[in-house]
Design an enzyme around this catalytic site. Structure first.
Site, short mmCIF file in Angstrom:
data_model
loop_
_atom_site.label_atom_id
_atom_site.label_comp_id
_atom_site.label_asym_id
_atom_site.label_seq_id
_atom_site.Cartn_x
_atom_site.Cartn_y
_atom_site.Cartn_z
N GLU A 17 0.82 -1.21 0.00
CA GLU A 17 0.00 0.00 0.00
C GLU A 17 0.86 1.27 0.00
O GLU A 17 0.50 2.27 -0.62
CB GLU A 17 -0.90 0.03 1.25
CG GLU A 17 -1.97 -1.05 1.27
CD GLU A 17 -1.50 -2.36 1.91
OE1 GLU A 17 -0.28 -2.65 1.87
OE2 GLU A 17 -2.33 -3.08 2.45
N LYS A 112 23.78 0.44 0.63
CA LYS A 112 23.18 -0.68 1.36
C LYS A 112 23.37 -0.58 2.86
O LYS A 112 24.43 -0.21 3.33
CB LYS A 112 23.78 -2.00 0.87
CG LYS A 112 23.24 -2.34 -0.48
CD LYS A 112 23.58 -3.75 -0.90
CE LYS A 112 23.11 -3.90 -2.32
NZ LYS A 112 22.28 -5.06 -2.56
N ILE A 432 27.13 -5.79 -21.90
CA ILE A 432 27.09 -6.62 -20.68
C ILE A 432 25.99 -7.67 -20.73
O ILE A 432 25.96 -8.59 -19.92
CB ILE A 432 26.95 -5.71 -19.44
CG1 ILE A 432 28.04 -4.64 -19.44
CG2 ILE A 432 27.02 -6.49 -18.14
CD1 ILE A 432 29.47 -5.17 -19.49
N HIS A 695 23.25 4.13 -16.11
CA HIS A 695 22.16 4.49 -15.20
C HIS A 695 21.46 5.77 -15.62
O HIS A 695 20.45 6.15 -15.05
CB HIS A 695 22.71 4.65 -13.77
CG HIS A 695 23.35 3.39 -13.27
ND1 HIS A 695 24.68 3.13 -13.46
CD2 HIS A 695 22.83 2.31 -12.64
CE1 HIS A 695 24.96 1.94 -12.94
NE2 HIS A 695 23.86 1.43 -12.44
N1 GLN Z 1 23.83 -9.61 -17.85
C1 GLN Z 1 23.10 -8.76 -16.98
C2 GLN Z 1 22.51 -7.60 -17.76
O1 GLN Z 1 23.11 -7.15 -18.66
C3 GLN Z 1 23.97 -8.21 -15.86
C4 GLN Z 1 23.19 -7.34 -14.92
C5 GLN Z 1 23.95 -6.92 -13.66
O2 GLN Z 1 25.13 -6.96 -13.61
N2 GLN Z 1 23.26 -6.49 -12.65
O3 GLN Z 1 21.44 -7.11 -17.46
ZN ZN Z 2 26.29 -4.78 -13.76
#
Ligand code: GLN
Ligand code: ZN
Length: 767
Positions: A17, A112, A432, A695
Site C-alpha cells: 500500500e 546498502k 554486458i 544508469h
Molecule cells: N547480464 C546482466 C545484464 O546485462 C547483468 C546485470 C547486472 O550486472 N546487474 O542485465
Molecule cells: Zn552490472
C-alpha cells in the site's frame, strides 16, 4: 515474567500500500492528506498486529515514508544544508527532494544498510551540520500509538551508528568531531520522549557488529553516560552479527538493557549469560529478522530457559533485528506449494512465534503444547521432506575434487588459443548482456503469463526481439555480441524458475529503497538443473551472426545473495549446488557451439561478511563456486564475468583467483579511478572497464569515452583491454542505446588508429 517485542515491522504494507500511495503522490494523482492517511493506517494496522500477539510493546519509529535514516536526520534537524531547507519546517515534498533529488539538487547518496538489500540515504556531514531539532513526526506517532492504549517503545538509529554511516562532505577531520553536537541533539529528543510518557527507547547501534577501531569504541561510554541522564530507559540494540568481543563494554554501559542477535550470533549467549548484571535487561533476538523460515520453537526455548530464572522480567525476547527485511504476511500466499508454505514465517507469523515463546516461558509449555507440537512436526517434516533432498546432487557434491575448480591450462595459454579462435581486433567491443526491456517485451511476457498468448507465439516474439538486437549490434559494429536477454524478467528469477530447489512467492515483497520492493526467490532444497536453461536461445542468437555470441548466465554467488536461502545447511554448500547446475549449463552451451560464456557475479562483493576476519572463508568458497561453474570446458572457450560495483581493491587477489578470461566492471562513474587498483595489482587476465554510465539516459560523446579509454590504457596493458558499457542496458531505450554504443565504437576505432600509429612509429625507430 519475560517480555516480548520486535525491533521493527516492515512498513510497506502486505499489499504494498505504501508503494502505491507514494507513487500516486509523486505522480501528482495523490495529495499530502492521502499519503499521510495511508501512513497512519499502516502504522495502526502494524501496531494492532503486535497488540494481538500480546507483545509487551508496540514499536514506534520504525515507520518512514522513504527511509528511517532520513527520518532520523529529519528528527534531529541534520538534513544536508546544500538543499537550503528549514529543518524545522521540512515539508513532505522537501523530504522526497532529499531522497530523490529535484531539478535544483541531486539526491542524497543511497547505499546498502550493512549486509542487507535495504538501501538507506547517506547522511552528509560537514562542519556546519547542526542537530538543533527538526520535524515532530516521531512525537506525533508516539501520541498515535498511545491512543491505542499500548505501551509504546520508540526505536531510534543510535548516534554512533548514524555518524558512522554518514559521509564527510567538508570541513571535518573525523566524523566523531560531530559527537558533542549529535549527543546534544539526541539528548533533546530523548528528554521530549520521556516527557511524552515513553518509558523505553530502543537505540540501534548495529555498528557494534563491525570491526571498530578504538576511537569509535571509546566513544560509546561517554555518549551513553550523557544520554541516559534525562531519558527514558535505553535498550541498546546490536544486530547482524555477534558482539562477544564487546561484552565488557556492553555490560558496563550505563544503559538499562542490551539486545543481542542470537540468530546471527548464537554462541554469544555463552559469553554474555554467566556475567550478565542483575539490574540490566537482556533482550534476546531469537526470531530471525533476515530470513523467512519458521523458528524451531522448542530449540529456542531450550536455549533461553536457563536465563529465565536468573533474569525474571529483565529477560526479553524479540526478533533478531527489525522485521523490515522479511515480507509481511504469509496469508497472502496462495500459490506456494502447501508443504513448503508450512515451513515459512513472514513478519506477521513471526509475531505469533514470539507470542508462543512468551507464553511458554511465563505460563509453562503445557499452555502452548499444541503450538509447540505443531512447530516440532513442521521442523521434522521439513528435515525429512523428499522435496529437499536430492541424492543425485548430494552424490555429485561428495565427488567434487580439486580438478573441478581448475581450467585445463593456465590463462596465458588459454588466451593464446582463444585469440587464435576468435581473431578479434585490438580493444574488442562488447556489451554486458541485456538490451532495452521495451514495453512490447513486457506486454508479451505479461500476456503469456496470463495465458492470453500461447507459448509458441511468445517464443516467436522473443526471437524477433533477439533478431532485432543482433541486427542492431551488427550495424553498430560491435565485435562480441549478446542476445539481449528479452526472455528474462529478472536475472535470478529467470534461472530460479528453471531449477529445482527454488520456490517463488506471490507477495513476498521486501523493501529495497523508497517505494521499490523486491521479491527474492526462496531456495528451499537441493538445487538441481533438470534440463538446459538457455541453450536454445543462445543457439538461435548465434545462428544469426558470424560474430561470437556470448552465452549469458547468473553466477552462483549472485543466485544465492539475491534469494532467501535455506538455513539447514551452510550457504557454502548451497552455493556449490548452484555452481554444479551452472557448470552443466556452461558445458551444454559449449556443446551447442557457443564459444564465449559470461557468468555474471554482480553480488560477489556484497556477499562479504561484515567482519573482515570472516572474509577469507567466504572468498574461498565464493571463488571456488564460481570456478566450479566455469571450469568444465575446453581451453579455447572463453569465460567472461561481470561485476557492477567495482570497489574491490581489497579483494583483488580473489577476483584474480576466479580466473575468468575476461572481466567487465563498472568504472565510468569514478572516472576510471576504480581501475587503478587493477593496474597496481597487475591484474593478469583481460578486463573491460565500463566507459559509460548506463544508469542515465544521457548519451556520452565520443571524446568523453576516448578520454576514459586513454586513461584505461595508462593502467591496463593494451592486449588485455576490452571496451564496453558499465552494465546491462535493460533500463534504457533503444534510440539512446544505439547512439551511445555507436559513439563507443567510434571511440574504440580512434583508439585503434592511435595504437597502429604508435606501433608504426616504434617500427620506424627500431630500424
Ligand atoms: N547480464 C546482466 C545484464 O546485462 C547483468 C546485470 C547486472 O550486472 N546487474 O542485465
Ligand atoms: Zn552490472
Amino acid at each position: 515474567m519475560a517480555l516480548a517485542h520486535i525491533l521493527g515491522f516492515p512498513r510497506i504494507g502486505a499489499r504494498r500500500e505504501l508503494k502505491s500511495a507514494l507513487e500516486s503522490f509523486w505522480g501528482g494523482t495523490g495529495n499530502d492528506a492521502q499519503l499521510l492517511e495511508t501512513g497512519r493506517q499502516l502504522r495502526m494496522r502494524h501496531w494492532a498486529l503486535q497488540a494481538q500477539a500480546r507483545l509487551d510493546f508496540v514499536t514506534v519509529g520504525d515507520f518512514a515514508f522513504y527511509d528511517q535514516v532520513l527520518n532520523t536526520l529529519a528528527l534531529l534537524g541534520a538534513i544536508p544544508e546544500r538543499f537550503g531547507f528549514d529543518p524545522q519546517k521540512l515539508t513532505l515534498a522537501e523530504y522526497f527532494n532529499l531522497a530523490r533529488g529535484s531539478t535544483e539538487h541531486f539526491a542524497m547518496e543511497m547505499t546498502k544498510w550493512f549486509d542487507t538489500n535495504y538501501h538507506y540515504l547517506v547522511p552528509e556531514w560537514t562542519d556546519k551540520t547542526r542537530f538543533a531539532g527538526g520535524v515532530d513526526w516521531l512525537f506525533d506517532e508516539v501520541k498515535e500509538a498511545q491512543t491505542l492504549g499500548r505501551e509504546a517503545k520508540v526505536v531510534l538509529v543510535g548516534p554512533l551508528t548514524l555518524l558512522y554511516q554518514g559521509k564527510i562532505k567538508s570541513g571535518l577531520q573525523h566524523k566523531l568531531d560531530l559527537l558533542p553536537r549529535i549527543v546534544d541533539g539526541y539528548a533533546r529528543v530523548l528528554k521530549r520522549l520521556r516527557e511524552a510518557g515513553v518509558r523505553w527507547v530502543q537505540i540501534d547501534e548495529p555498528i557494534l557488529s563491525l570491526e571498530l577501531d578504538t576511537r569509535w569504541l571509546d566513544a560509546f561510554w561517554p555518549t551513553y553516560a550523557a544520554l541516559v541522564k534525562d531519558a527514558p530507559s535505553l535498550l541498546l540494540a546490536t544486530y547482524f552479527d555477534e558482539v562477544s568481543e564487546h561484552a565488557a563494554l556492553l555490560q558496563s554501559l550505563p544503559v538499562a538493557g542490551v539486545h543481542l542477535d542470537l540468530v546471527r550470533g548464537p554462541r554469544q549467549l555463552t559469553t554474555f549469560a554467566p556475567t550478565w548484571p542483575q539490574d540490566k535487561v537482556l533482550s534476546l533476538g531469537v526470531i530471525d529478522g533476515r530470513n523467512i523460515w519458521a523458528a524451531d520453537l522448542e530449540n529456542v526455548l531450550a536455549n533461553i530457559r536457563p536465563l529465565q530464572e536468573k533474569l525474571g522480567d529483565r529477560l526479553w525476547i524479540g526478533s533478531s533485528c527489525s522485521l523490515l527485511h522479511v515480507p509481511v504476511d504469509l496469508a497472502n500466499e496462495h500459490k506456494l506449494n502447501p508443504a513448503i508454505k508450512e515451513w515459512l514465517a513472514y513478519a506477521t507469523q513471526k509475531l505469533d512465534e514470539l507470542a508462543i515463546l512468551k507464553r511458554a516461558l511465563n505460563e509453562g509449555t503445557r499452555r502452548v503444547e499444541d503450538a509447540l507440537q505443531l512447530s516440532r512436526a513442521r521442523q521434522s517434516a521439513r528435515r525429512s521432506s523428499t522435496l529437499i533432498h536430492n541424492p543425485l546432487v548430494q552424490q555429485r557434491l561428495a565427488e567434487l575434487t580439486e580438478g573441478h575448480s581448475r581450467r585445463g591450462a593456465a590463462f596465458c595459454e588459454r588466451i593464446a588459443l582463444q585469440r587464435a579462435r576468435f581473431d578479434l581486433p585490438p580493444f574488442p567491443t562488447t556489451t554486458i548482456g541485456s538490451f532495452p526491456q521495451t514495453e512490447s517485451i513486457r506486454q508479451a511476457r505479461a500476456a503469456h503469463k496470463r495465458g492470453e498468448i500461447g507459448h509458441l507465439d511468445y517464443l516467436n516474439r522473443m526471437r524477433d526481439e533477439i533478431r532485432l538486437a543482433v541486427e542492431r549490434q551488427e550495424e553498430i559494429g560491435l565485435d562480441v555480441l549478446v542476445h539481449g536477454e528479452p526472455e528474462r524478467n529478472d536475472m535470478v528469477e529467470y534461472f530460479g524458475e528453471q531449477l529445482w530447489g527454488y520456490a517463488f512467492s506471490e507477495n513476498g515483497w521486501v523493501q529495497s529503497y523508497g517505494s521499490r520492493c523486491v521479491k527474492p526467490p526462496v531456495i528451499y532444497g537441493d538445487v538441481y538443473r533438470p534440463e538446459a536453461m538457455t541453450v536454445t536461445w543462445s543457439q538461435y542468437a548465434q545462428s544469426l551472426t558470424a560474430k561470437p555470441m556470448k552465452g549469458m548466465l547468473t553466477g552462483p554467488v549472485t543466485m544465492l545473495q539475491w534469494s532467501f536461502v535455506r538455513d539447514d545447511q551452510s550457504r557454502e554448500v548451497t552455493a556449490l549446488q548452484i555452481a554444479l547446475a551452472l557448470r552443466d549449463e556452461v558445458c551444454d552451451l559449449e556443446k551447442a557451439g557457443i564459444g564465449m560464456i559470461q557468468i555474471d557475479e554482480p553480488a560477489f562483493r556484497e556477499g562479504l561478511p561484515l567482519k573482515a576476519c570472516h572474509w577469507p572463508h567466504y572468498l574461498d568458497w565464493a571463488v571456488r563456486a564460481f570456478k566450479i561453474s566455469a571450469s568444465g570446458i575446453a581451453d579455447d572457450t572463453q569465460i567472461h564475468t561481470h561485476m557492477c560495483y567495482s570497489e574491490f581493491n581489497d579483494i583483488l587477489p580473489w577476483i584474480a583467483a576466479m580466473d575468468a578470461d575476461v572481466i567487465t566492471i563498472e568504472t565510468s562513474r569514478s572516472d576510471m579511478e576504480l581501475l587503478d587498483g587493477f593496474g597496481q595489482f597487475a591484474y593478469p587476465n583481460d578486463i573491460g572497464p565500463g566507459v559509460y554510465d548506463i544508469h542515465s539516459p544521457r548519451v556520452p560523446r565520443v571524446a568523453e569515452m576516448e578520454r576514459l579509454l586513454r586513461k584505461a590504457r595508462g593502467v591496463i596493458p593494451d592486449a588485455q583491454l576490452w571496451v564496453n558499457p558499465d552494465c546491462g542496458l535493460k533500463t534504457r531505450g533503444w534510440p539512446e542505446t544505439c547512439e551511445a554504443l555507436s559513439n563507443m565504437v567510434s571511440a574504440t576505432q580512434s583508439l585503434r588508429r592511435a595504437l597502429k600509429a604508435e606501433q608504426e612509429q616504434a617500427r620506424v625507430s627500431d630500424v
